[in-house]
Design a protein around this motif. Structure first.
Motif, short mmCIF file in Angstrom:
data_model
loop_
_atom_site.label_atom_id
_atom_site.label_comp_id
_atom_site.label_asym_id
_atom_site.label_seq_id
_atom_site.Cartn_x
_atom_site.Cartn_y
_atom_site.Cartn_z
N PHE A 85 0.69 -1.14 -0.06
CA PHE A 85 -0.02 0.17 0.10
C PHE A 85 0.82 1.31 -0.04
O PHE A 85 0.60 2.22 -0.70
CB PHE A 85 -0.94 -0.09 1.19
N LEU A 86 1.96 1.29 0.64
CA LEU A 86 2.84 2.28 0.92
C LEU A 86 3.55 2.71 -0.55
O LEU A 86 3.86 3.75 -1.09
CB LEU A 86 3.75 2.26 1.98
N ARG A 87 3.82 1.45 -1.39
CA ARG A 87 4.61 1.46 -2.59
C ARG A 87 3.56 2.10 -3.64
O ARG A 87 3.64 2.99 -4.39
CB ARG A 87 5.13 0.17 -3.19
N GLY A 88 2.27 1.72 -3.30
CA GLY A 88 1.29 1.95 -4.49
C GLY A 88 0.96 3.68 -4.24
O GLY A 88 0.82 4.18 -5.24
N ALA A 89 0.90 4.12 -3.10
CA ALA A 89 1.00 5.29 -2.78
C ALA A 89 1.98 6.08 -3.20
O ALA A 89 1.71 7.27 -3.83
CB ALA A 89 0.59 5.80 -1.25
N ARG A 90 3.43 5.86 -3.27
CA ARG A 90 4.31 6.74 -3.75
C ARG A 90 4.25 6.68 -5.02
O ARG A 90 4.55 7.88 -5.99
CB ARG A 90 5.60 6.17 -3.11
N LEU A 91 3.92 5.47 -5.79
CA LEU A 91 3.86 5.48 -7.23
C LEU A 91 2.74 6.32 -7.65
O LEU A 91 2.77 6.86 -8.86
CB LEU A 91 3.71 4.13 -7.68
N ALA A 92 1.65 6.43 -7.01
CA ALA A 92 0.47 7.19 -7.43
C ALA A 92 0.87 8.79 -7.43
O ALA A 92 0.57 9.51 -8.38
CB ALA A 92 -0.85 7.03 -6.55
N LEU A 93 1.62 9.10 -6.30
CA LEU A 93 2.10 10.51 -6.17
C LEU A 93 3.06 10.72 -7.35
O LEU A 93 2.83 11.68 -7.89
CB LEU A 93 2.85 10.64 -4.80
N ALA A 94 3.64 10.00 -7.85
CA ALA A 94 4.82 9.90 -9.13
C ALA A 94 3.94 10.46 -10.00
O ALA A 94 4.45 11.07 -11.08
CB ALA A 94 5.89 8.99 -8.93
N ALA A 95 2.99 9.54 -10.49
CA ALA A 95 2.09 9.51 -11.64
C ALA A 95 1.61 10.98 -11.67
O ALA A 95 1.28 11.47 -12.80
CB ALA A 95 1.11 8.43 -11.62
#
Length: 165
Positions: A85-95
């Motif tokens: 979930f943390l990895r996905g949140a960081r990737l969403a922010l990057a996107a």
């Protein structure tokens, strides 16, 4: 043109935990799609979780508490999926940052995307006020996050941002 980071399930992609989509239909959403404003993203899949996957809930708080390390995201069977979930949140922010999106339209109630409520961590179906992990991170970084029932508010913000630019 202002872009909107949007939960992939809302554009019709079957990425929810149960393998379903929850598409939004109708005027404003379809107009944004036609204008090329939507940037679909699923933080849970991008974070490494499969489709379908066991349902997960935040235990010990909400998404902000997960970011702070005081709450965890676990599946009904007890598996800790906080890292995904943390990895996905960081990737969403990057996107969102790559797209220049200052607005996100995410799936309410999700442990990633909930903007006003999340499930209470007991797997009883009860929800509580709070945010998902991705929503909490996006908001900390200044991105305005809305649930799928707030299309009019998104349009108001879009109009205001584009007038200001």
């Amino acid at each position: 043109m202002e872009r909107i980071l949007v939960s992939s399930c809302l554009v019709g992609r079957p990425v929810r935990y149960d393998g379903a989509a929850k598409p939004v239909a109708g005027g404003l959403f379809e107009r944004w799609r036609a204008e090329g404003r939507l940037v679909p993203f699923c933080p849970e899949v991008s974070g490494g979780l499969p489709v379908p996957r066991p349902p997960a809930e935040i235990v010990g708080g909400d998404g902000g508490a997960v970011l702070d390390g005081t709450a965890r995201v676990v599946t009904r069977g007890g598996a800790d999926v906080t890292a995904e979930f943390l990895r996905g949140a960081r990737l969403a922010l990057a996107a969102a940052q790559r797209a220049g999106a200052r607005i996100a339209l995410l799936k309410e109630g999700s442990p990633s995307c909930g903007s006003a409520r999340v499930y209470d961590g007991t797997f009883s179906g009860a929800s509580v006020p709070g945010t998902g992990v991705t929503t909490a991170l996006l908001r900390r970084e200044g991105i305005r996050v809305f649930g799928e029932d707030d299309l009019d508010a998104v349009q108001e913000l879009l109009t205001a941002l584009e007038r200001a630019d």
